[in-house]
Write a protein that holds these residues in place. Structure first.
Motif, PDB file in Angstrom:
ATOM      1  N   ASN A 199       0.762  -1.194  -0.048  1.00 19.35           N
ATOM      2  CA  ASN A 199       0.199  -0.104   0.026  1.00 19.35           C
ATOM      3  C   ASN A 199       0.741   1.236  -0.117  1.00 19.35           C
ATOM      4  O   ASN A 199       0.831   2.119   0.890  1.00 19.35           O
ATOM      5  N   CYS A 200       1.842   1.309  -0.796  1.00 16.28           N
ATOM      6  CA  CYS A 200       2.687   2.475  -0.926  1.00 16.28           C
ATOM      7  C   CYS A 200       2.504   3.166  -2.241  1.00 16.28           C
ATOM      8  O   CYS A 200       2.385   2.403  -3.445  1.00 16.28           O
ATOM      9  N   GLU A 201       2.741   4.384  -2.282  1.00 15.94           N
ATOM     10  CA  GLU A 201       2.682   5.007  -3.727  1.00 15.94           C
ATOM     11  C   GLU A 201       3.926   6.013  -4.023  1.00 15.94           C
ATOM     12  O   GLU A 201       4.603   6.781  -3.292  1.00 15.94           O
ATOM     13  N   ILE A 202       4.476   5.397  -5.087  1.00 17.93           N
ATOM     14  CA  ILE A 202       5.591   5.855  -5.754  1.00 17.93           C
ATOM     15  C   ILE A 202       5.359   7.344  -6.923  1.00 17.93           C
ATOM     16  O   ILE A 202       4.547   7.001  -7.621  1.00 17.93           O
ATOM     17  N   THR A 203       6.024   8.242  -6.381  1.00 20.14           N
ATOM     18  CA  THR A 203       5.633   9.508  -7.296  1.00 20.14           C
ATOM     19  C   THR A 203       6.998   9.938  -7.754  1.00 20.14           C
ATOM     20  O   THR A 203       8.057  10.326  -7.074  1.00 20.14           O
ATOM     21  N   THR A 204       7.204  10.161  -9.174  1.00 22.44           N
ATOM     22  CA  THR A 204       8.466  10.466  -9.629  1.00 22.44           C
ATOM     23  C   THR A 204       8.298  11.312 -10.817  1.00 22.44           C
ATOM     24  O   THR A 204       7.557  11.061 -11.588  1.00 22.44           O
ATOM     25  N   GLY A 205       9.407  12.387 -11.282  1.00 19.87           N
ATOM     26  CA  GLY A 205       9.176  12.739 -12.517  1.00 19.87           C
ATOM     27  C   GLY A 205      10.351  12.313 -13.499  1.00 19.87           C
ATOM     28  O   GLY A 205      10.532  12.579 -14.680  1.00 19.87           O
ATOM     29  N   SER A 206      10.888  11.099 -12.856  1.00 22.64           N
ATOM     30  CA  SER A 206      11.912  10.331 -13.742  1.00 22.64           C
ATOM     31  C   SER A 206      11.433   9.491 -14.886  1.00 22.64           C
ATOM     32  O   SER A 206      10.229   9.294 -14.716  1.00 22.64           O
ATOM     33  N   ASN A 207      12.086   9.048 -15.692  1.00 23.74           N
ATOM     34  CA  ASN A 207      11.673   8.331 -16.942  1.00 23.74           C
ATOM     35  C   ASN A 207      11.283   7.028 -16.675  1.00 23.74           C
ATOM     36  O   ASN A 207      10.685   6.185 -17.652  1.00 23.74           O
ATOM     37  N   ILE A 208      11.601   6.349 -15.400  1.00 23.65           N
ATOM     38  CA  ILE A 208      11.388   4.954 -15.176  1.00 23.65           C
ATOM     39  C   ILE A 208      11.288   4.755 -13.878  1.00 23.65           C
ATOM     40  O   ILE A 208      12.095   5.552 -13.110  1.00 23.65           O
ATOM     41  N   ALA A 209      10.691   3.988 -13.503  1.00 22.41           N
ATOM     42  CA  ALA A 209      10.362   3.807 -12.108  1.00 22.41           C
ATOM     43  C   ALA A 209       9.610   2.400 -11.946  1.00 22.41           C
ATOM     44  O   ALA A 209       9.118   1.700 -12.798  1.00 22.41           O
ATOM     45  N   ALA A 210       9.551   1.727 -10.534  1.00 25.90           N
ATOM     46  CA  ALA A 210       9.057   0.617 -10.131  1.00 25.90           C
ATOM     47  C   ALA A 210       8.827   0.568  -8.647  1.00 25.90           C
ATOM     48  O   ALA A 210       9.155   1.479  -8.189  1.00 25.90           O
ATOM     49  N   GLY A 211       7.966  -0.356  -8.232  1.00 34.05           N
ATOM     50  CA  GLY A 211       7.635  -0.422  -6.626  1.00 34.05           C
ATOM     51  C   GLY A 211       8.934  -0.702  -5.900  1.00 34.05           C
ATOM     52  O   GLY A 211       9.134   0.071  -4.953  1.00 34.05           O
ATOM     53  N   LEU A 212       9.672  -1.998  -6.136  1.00 32.14           N
ATOM     54  CA  LEU A 212      10.677  -2.136  -5.251  1.00 32.14           C
ATOM     55  C   LEU A 212      12.048  -1.382  -5.292  1.00 32.14           C
ATOM     56  O   LEU A 212      12.414  -0.791  -4.579  1.00 32.14           O
ATOM     57  N   ILE A 213      12.398  -1.644  -6.687  1.00 35.02           N
ATOM     58  CA  ILE A 213      14.120  -0.910  -6.937  1.00 35.02           C
ATOM     59  C   ILE A 213      13.710  -0.212  -8.557  1.00 35.02           C
ATOM     60  O   ILE A 213      13.179  -0.709  -9.403  1.00 35.02           O
TER      61      ILE A 213
END
Length: 284
Positions: free
Chosen positions: A178-192
């Motif tokens: 139940n976590c939210e990842i917010t980024t302006g980067s061009n790549i992201a994921a939940g764990l790493i």
């Protein structure tokens, strides 16, 4: 392919269900194994994966075990203990939410924890507060992180994943719930966000939401293997994507076009509710 005992994660009996997080933290699965071997640019990347019915997990820490809730401001080094419970030298144990935040700050300030094993000793509930990803390309995390089958819960993460950038030996036995990842980067994921030569085992991202990145995946955004064969095993992702492009477990895997480098993915699966313009219905 018929699975052997080494291929499966056994489930608990019904008498044990009251002691574990059975509904919200599915760890084991009734495996229907599919073996697929893919060759990308002549480089061997091996997938041995599964999709199947969720079952009660065997080794997720019980709800009766401790959960420490962060107050959103306190940071403490006193509960970030070396050689805790006789675990030996070059070990640190996170015993509270406050010491988890201390660990995050230590990595992001430049302490890479190379040759250290970091243990989690409690469920950590971040109570809806915002933290930064652990590590960056400038300050990567280089140690081993053993979650001891505990979870990081209810966090808003500013960055590309719980871990932003790893050059670790292994990330293992850890759940992100139940976590939210917010980024302006061009790549992201939940764990790493980006994992370099990092083995991943017994991990999950459950009911996560990943927003703002152009390219997203459930577990790992970008995986780089440039010094041999590395593994992702016994892991799953169940996430909501809000991005232009989305994939399943990992968005990309880079082996530097070398036949000596490979990534083996074993006993993993993903489910997702995508909100992406372009969706790849596969692992990468």
């Amino acid at each position: 392919m018929t699975s052997s005992s080494s291929d499966t994660i056994s489930s608990t009996s019904s008498t044990e269900e009251s002691n574990i997080v059975s509904a919200e933290y599915p760890w084991a699965i009734d495996l229907v194994l599919i073996t697929t071997i893919l060759a990308l640019s002549g480089v061997g990347i091996y997938f041995h994966f599964s999709k199947g019915k969720e079952q009660t997990p065997t080794e997720v820490a019980p709800l009766t075990w401790s959960t420490d809730v962060w107050d959103g401001k306190t940071v403490s080094a006193s509960e970030f203990k070396e050689d805790y419970a006789g675990r030996g030298t070059n070990t640190k144990t996170i015993n509270s939410a406050e010491s988890f935040i201390h660990f995050v700050n230590e990595v992001n300030s430049g302490k890479d924890f190379k040759d250290y094993t970091i243990y989690l000793n409690s469920h950590i509930d971040l109570n809806g507060y915002t933290i930064n990803s652990i590590g960056s390309e400038t300050h990567p995390f280089k140690g081993t992180f053993d979650g001891s089958y505990y979870t990081i819960q209810n966090a808003k993460i500013n960055g590309t994943g719980l871990f932003g950038y790893t050059e670790s030996k292994e990330i293992k036995n850890l759940g992100l719930y139940n976590c939210e990842i917010t980024t302006g980067s061009n790549i992201a994921a939940g764990l790493i966000g980006k994992a370099v030569n990092t083995n991943i085992s017994n991990t999950f991202v459950r009911l996560g939401k990943i927003s703002s990145a152009q390219n997203v995946a459930g577990l790992v955004g970008e995986y780089v293997s440039n010094n041999g064969t590395h593994t992702i095993e016994n892991s799953f992702a169940d996430t909501i994507y809000n991005a232009e492009n989305a994939s399943g477990l990992a968005y990309s895997i880079d082996t530097n076009n070398s036949s000596e480098n490979a990534v083996t993915v074993t006993n993993c699966y993903y489910t997702n509710a995508e909100k992406a313009i372009n969706t790849k219905d596969n692992f990468v």
